[in-house]
Motif scaffolding. Structure first.
Motif, PDB file in Angstrom:
ATOM      1  N   TYR A   1      18.149 -15.415 -18.870  1.00 42.86           N
ATOM      2  CA  TYR A   1      18.667 -14.126 -19.351  1.00 42.86           C
ATOM      3  C   TYR A   1      20.193 -14.097 -19.297  1.00 42.86           C
ATOM      4  O   TYR A   1      20.862 -13.678 -20.234  1.00 42.86           O
ATOM      5  CB  TYR A   1      18.123 -12.978 -18.490  1.00 42.86           C
ATOM      6  CG  TYR A   1      16.689 -12.611 -18.747  1.00 42.86           C
ATOM      7  CD1 TYR A   1      16.125 -12.705 -20.029  1.00 42.86           C
ATOM      8  CD2 TYR A   1      15.885 -12.115 -17.712  1.00 42.86           C
ATOM      9  CE1 TYR A   1      14.802 -12.351 -20.249  1.00 42.86           C
ATOM     10  CE2 TYR A   1      14.563 -11.755 -17.926  1.00 42.86           C
ATOM     11  CZ  TYR A   1      14.027 -11.871 -19.191  1.00 42.86           C
ATOM     12  OH  TYR A   1      12.733 -11.511 -19.413  1.00 42.86           O
ATOM     13  N   ALA A   2      20.723 -14.562 -18.155  1.00 41.71           N
ATOM     14  CA  ALA A   2      22.173 -14.487 -17.961  1.00 41.71           C
ATOM     15  C   ALA A   2      22.909 -15.335 -18.996  1.00 41.71           C
ATOM     16  O   ALA A   2      23.918 -14.910 -19.551  1.00 41.71           O
ATOM     17  CB  ALA A   2      22.537 -14.940 -16.552  1.00 41.71           C
TER      18      ALA A   2
ATOM     19  N   ASP B   1      18.105  -7.210 -18.879  1.00 44.54           N
ATOM     20  CA  ASP B   1      16.932  -7.962 -18.434  1.00 44.54           C
ATOM     21  C   ASP B   1      17.145  -8.549 -17.036  1.00 44.54           C
ATOM     22  O   ASP B   1      16.234  -8.571 -16.220  1.00 44.54           O
ATOM     23  CB  ASP B   1      16.604  -9.090 -19.427  1.00 44.54           C
ATOM     24  CG  ASP B   1      15.996  -8.539 -20.714  1.00 44.54           C
ATOM     25  OD1 ASP B   1      15.215  -7.575 -20.613  1.00 44.54           O
ATOM     26  OD2 ASP B   1      16.328  -9.060 -21.796  1.00 44.54           O
ATOM     27  N   VAL B   2      18.374  -9.025 -16.795  1.00 47.70           N
ATOM     28  CA  VAL B   2      18.693  -9.560 -15.464  1.00 47.70           C
ATOM     29  C   VAL B   2      18.484  -8.471 -14.418  1.00 47.70           C
ATOM     30  O   VAL B   2      17.823  -8.686 -13.397  1.00 47.70           O
ATOM     31  CB  VAL B   2      20.154 -10.074 -15.392  1.00 47.70           C
ATOM     32  CG1 VAL B   2      20.523 -10.449 -13.958  1.00 47.70           C
ATOM     33  CG2 VAL B   2      20.349 -11.284 -16.312  1.00 47.70           C
ATOM     34  N   ALA B   3      18.998  -7.267 -14.715  1.00 46.70           N
ATOM     35  CA  ALA B   3      18.897  -6.159 -13.760  1.00 46.70           C
ATOM     36  C   ALA B   3      17.436  -5.766 -13.542  1.00 46.70           C
ATOM     37  O   ALA B   3      17.004  -5.553 -12.403  1.00 46.70           O
ATOM     38  CB  ALA B   3      19.703  -4.969 -14.265  1.00 46.70           C
TER      39      ALA B   3
ATOM     40  N   HIS C   1       7.683 -15.609 -21.426  1.00 45.11           N
ATOM     41  CA  HIS C   1       6.238 -15.764 -21.488  1.00 45.11           C
ATOM     42  C   HIS C   1       5.727 -16.696 -20.373  1.00 45.11           C
ATOM     43  O   HIS C   1       4.781 -16.384 -19.654  1.00 45.11           O
ATOM     44  CB  HIS C   1       5.902 -16.328 -22.888  1.00 45.11           C
ATOM     45  CG  HIS C   1       4.467 -16.619 -23.102  1.00 45.11           C
ATOM     46  ND1 HIS C   1       3.518 -15.634 -23.162  1.00 45.11           N
ATOM     47  CD2 HIS C   1       3.819 -17.798 -23.265  1.00 45.11           C
ATOM     48  CE1 HIS C   1       2.336 -16.191 -23.361  1.00 45.11           C
ATOM     49  NE2 HIS C   1       2.488 -17.509 -23.425  1.00 45.11           N
ATOM     50  N   VAL C   2       6.390 -17.845 -20.229  1.00 48.67           N
ATOM     51  CA  VAL C   2       5.986 -18.830 -19.218  1.00 48.67           C
ATOM     52  C   VAL C   2       6.220 -18.269 -17.817  1.00 48.67           C
ATOM     53  O   VAL C   2       5.389 -18.418 -16.922  1.00 48.67           O
ATOM     54  CB  VAL C   2       6.768 -20.154 -19.402  1.00 48.67           C
ATOM     55  CG1 VAL C   2       6.413 -21.146 -18.315  1.00 48.67           C
ATOM     56  CG2 VAL C   2       6.502 -20.750 -20.773  1.00 48.67           C
ATOM     57  N   ALA C   3       7.361 -17.582 -17.642  1.00 51.27           N
ATOM     58  CA  ALA C   3       7.687 -17.040 -16.321  1.00 51.27           C
ATOM     59  C   ALA C   3       6.641 -16.016 -15.886  1.00 51.27           C
ATOM     60  O   ALA C   3       6.222 -16.004 -14.732  1.00 51.27           O
ATOM     61  CB  ALA C   3       9.076 -16.411 -16.339  1.00 51.27           C
ATOM     62  N   GLU C   4       6.171 -15.171 -16.840  1.00 50.49           N
ATOM     63  CA  GLU C   4       5.158 -14.170 -16.484  1.00 50.49           C
ATOM     64  C   GLU C   4       3.911 -14.851 -15.910  1.00 50.49           C
ATOM     65  O   GLU C   4       3.325 -14.398 -14.933  1.00 50.49           O
ATOM     66  CB  GLU C   4       4.777 -13.319 -17.705  1.00 50.49           C
ATOM     67  CG  GLU C   4       5.821 -12.254 -18.086  1.00 50.49           C
ATOM     68  CD  GLU C   4       6.130 -11.272 -16.949  1.00 50.49           C
ATOM     69  OE1 GLU C   4       5.285 -11.076 -16.058  1.00 50.49           O
ATOM     70  OE2 GLU C   4       7.266 -10.724 -16.937  1.00 50.49           O
ATOM     71  N   LYS C   5       3.523 -15.959 -16.543  1.00 51.01           N
ATOM     72  CA  LYS C   5       2.351 -16.702 -16.048  1.00 51.01           C
ATOM     73  C   LYS C   5       2.623 -17.248 -14.654  1.00 51.01           C
ATOM     74  O   LYS C   5       1.756 -17.234 -13.786  1.00 51.01           O
ATOM     75  CB  LYS C   5       2.029 -17.871 -16.982  1.00 51.01           C
ATOM     76  CG  LYS C   5       1.320 -17.452 -18.247  1.00 51.01           C
ATOM     77  CD  LYS C   5       0.813 -18.689 -18.947  1.00 51.01           C
ATOM     78  CE  LYS C   5       0.284 -18.339 -20.333  1.00 51.01           C
ATOM     79  NZ  LYS C   5       0.108 -19.532 -21.147  1.00 51.01           N
TER      80      LYS C   5
ATOM     81  N   GLU D   1      12.471 -16.148 -25.367  1.00 51.34           N
ATOM     82  CA  GLU D   1      11.119 -15.625 -25.592  1.00 51.34           C
ATOM     83  C   GLU D   1      10.054 -16.446 -24.867  1.00 51.34           C
ATOM     84  O   GLU D   1       9.248 -15.917 -24.109  1.00 51.34           O
ATOM     85  CB  GLU D   1      10.810 -15.557 -27.103  1.00 51.34           C
ATOM     86  CG  GLU D   1      11.544 -14.441 -27.819  1.00 51.34           C
ATOM     87  CD  GLU D   1      11.669 -13.157 -26.986  1.00 51.34           C
ATOM     88  OE1 GLU D   1      10.620 -12.696 -26.462  1.00 51.34           O
ATOM     89  OE2 GLU D   1      12.790 -12.637 -26.826  1.00 51.34           O
ATOM     90  N   LEU D   2      10.072 -17.751 -25.119  1.00 48.36           N
ATOM     91  CA  LEU D   2       9.094 -18.627 -24.463  1.00 48.36           C
ATOM     92  C   LEU D   2       9.293 -18.601 -22.946  1.00 48.36           C
ATOM     93  O   LEU D   2       8.332 -18.560 -22.184  1.00 48.36           O
ATOM     94  CB  LEU D   2       9.207 -20.049 -25.009  1.00 48.36           C
ATOM     95  CG  LEU D   2       8.138 -21.041 -24.520  1.00 48.36           C
ATOM     96  CD1 LEU D   2       6.735 -20.563 -24.846  1.00 48.36           C
ATOM     97  CD2 LEU D   2       8.373 -22.434 -25.099  1.00 48.36           C
ATOM     98  N   GLY D   3      10.554 -18.585 -22.530  1.00 49.30           N
ATOM     99  CA  GLY D   3      10.872 -18.561 -21.106  1.00 49.30           C
ATOM    100  C   GLY D   3      10.237 -17.363 -20.416  1.00 49.30           C
ATOM    101  O   GLY D   3       9.612 -17.495 -19.368  1.00 49.30           O
TER     102      GLY D   3
END
Ligand code: ZN
Ligand code: ZN
Length: 457
Positions: free
Chosen positions: A298-299, A306-308, A275-279, A271-273
């Protein structure tokens, strides 16, 4: 269009040109990103002195043309010109960039023969060269032998120790620095905080972070916050790290968010990952590395949809993964490898070496982690690709081309991949060699199955 053209116009009009005017025009071109033109002029000089050679060397160094700099330096020695401090500074920086410790050592020998009095600037450049080329022991030797040390000498050695994962040595040296009355600066604290991070010393980290402004009136920069994010993240205090980043007196940049995203990967926080990645995607839409990190998160959680979806997003946005590339220096020559590379003259031997390691690695418990193979290919092919990552090819080449027992020093342009990191640990056990890997983030000293990064990078 200005200065250099104007200087050239005057130069061309000169009825007689002495070496000073030649040097002036060559330097003007070299300093203004026109190294090629500078070199052409240099080649036409009726005579040259150390200033002429230094101008081109500095130009090559600043332009990232390390190999050209080394070639020219050897030519300079053959011409009988005696190098000076400025020559050595440029050429050592070139060695640092290329991570060529063998040539760096040879230049160190030249320095001892040529420069008789000890020079602080040169000493500091040597410390940097050894630390960045993977030999922190040599760096410390140089530091230790310097009769006069300045703030930079202390700081460079502390940062070197920290980057190599020698936290105790870094913190001990910092204590000695304070004791010697040398005032640390903001770079020193980057070293101190990353030393705390490597050793997982949260309380000490906060202590030094506070001490910076309280005792030394240094305002923490985003770099110091990044070290703290790395430290908190490593210890699993993800929410504390997130909170600290939100409360920073400035907008978070890609480095501090990148540290948090890495922590999310290590601690599998989807979840946090996300969120941070979007930023991060907003801050640096073109940087494929962030997509790769999120995809790894994700993997690892087996979230293949999500990976796809992420892969589609990368395609839509035209994000390209920067190709991974590793290199190794053997007998003064740099050998570069890409994934699945078959261009090396010793390709057959390299692949056969990897092949011969597969069985003993398996016997010790290694199995390929295909989470790190982000390709739209079948499982079997994934394993193939993974086995031929650039790091593994460089290690295999190191094994066949260096004497048994010597450390293998590899440099990678990106962050080391998780599977190659694991594989290197197994290989170090089997072949009983130390593997020193410098990646985009830090150094990994891999020995007897363990890595100095303690599997956090
Ligand atoms: Zn790999
Ligand atoms: Zn490591």
């Amino acid at each position: 269009m200005g200065e250099t053209e104007e200087a050239r116009r005057l130069f061309d009009k000169m009825p007689q040109r002495d070496i000073i005017s030649w040097n002036a025009i060559v330097t003007a071109y070299a300093q203004n990103d026109k190294v090629k033109e500078a070199r052409e002029l240099f080649d036409n000089m009726p005579q040259r002195d150390v200033v002429s050679w230094n101008a081109i060397l500095a130009g090559y160094e600043q332009n990232g043309q390390g190999e050209d700099a080394l070639k020219l330096f050897n030519q300079m020695l053959r011409s009988g010109t005696i190098p000076d401090q400025s020559t050595f500074t440029s050429i050592l920086s070139a060695c640092t960039r290329l991570a060529t410790i063998e040539q760096g050592k040879q230049i160190h020998t030249h320095i001892i023969k040529t420069i008789f009095k000890s020079d602080v600037l040169l000493g500091n450049t040597l410390i940097t060269m050894y630390a960045k080329c993977g030999s922190i022991d040599d760096a410390h030797q140089v530091f230790h032998k310097m009769p006069i040390k300045d703030k930079v000498s202390w700081t460079t050695t502390i940062v070197g120790y920290a980057q190599h994962g020698h936290s105790n040595e870094a913190l001990e040296l910092f204590r000695q620095m304070e004791e010697a009355g040398v005032k640390p600066d903001h770079v020193t604290f980057v070293g101190v905080l990353s030393a705390c991070s490597h050793a997982g010393l949260v309380a000490e980290g906060w202590h030094f972070f506070d001490s910076m402004s309280r005792d030394y009136s240094i305002t923490p920069t985003v770099e110091h916050y990044s070290c703290m994010a790395d430290l908190l993240g490593r210890c699993g205090h993800l929410h504390e790290a997130e909170e600290m980043i939100t409360k920073m007196p400035f907008e978070p940049d890609a480095v501090v968010l990148g540290a948090l995203l890495s922590a999310c990967r290590i601690h599998s926080n989807v979840e946090l990952g996300r969120h941070v990645a979007e930023k991060l995607f907003e801050l640096e839409p073109e940087n494929g590395a962030n997509y790769v990190l999120l995809s790894n998160i994700y993997a690892a959680a087996s979230r293949w949809d999500d990976v796809a979806a992420l892969r589609m997003k990368m395609k839509d946005r035209g994000v390209k993964k920067q190709p991974g590339c590793s290199w190794i220096e053997v007998k003064n020559k740099i050998h570069t490898f890409l994934v699945g590379d078959e261009s090396h003259p010793q390709t057959e031997k390299i692949y056969a070496t990897l092949e011969s390691l597969a069985e003993p690695m398996k016997a010790l418990g290694y199995f390929p982690d295909t989470n790190f193979a982000l390709h739209d290919v079948a499982e079997e092919e994934k394993v193939q690709l993974l086995c031929h990552h650039s790091e593994k090819l460089a290690i295999a080449f190191g094994l066949i081309s260096t004497p048994p027992g010597t450390p293998i020093r590899i440099v990678k342009n990106l962050r080391v991949c998780g599977d190659c990191h694991t594989a290197a640990k197994f290989i170090s056990r089997i072949v009983m060699r130390e593997i020193v890997l410098r990646d985009a983030n830090r150094f990994h000293h891999i020995k007897e199955g363990f890595c100095s990064c303690r599997d956090y990078w």
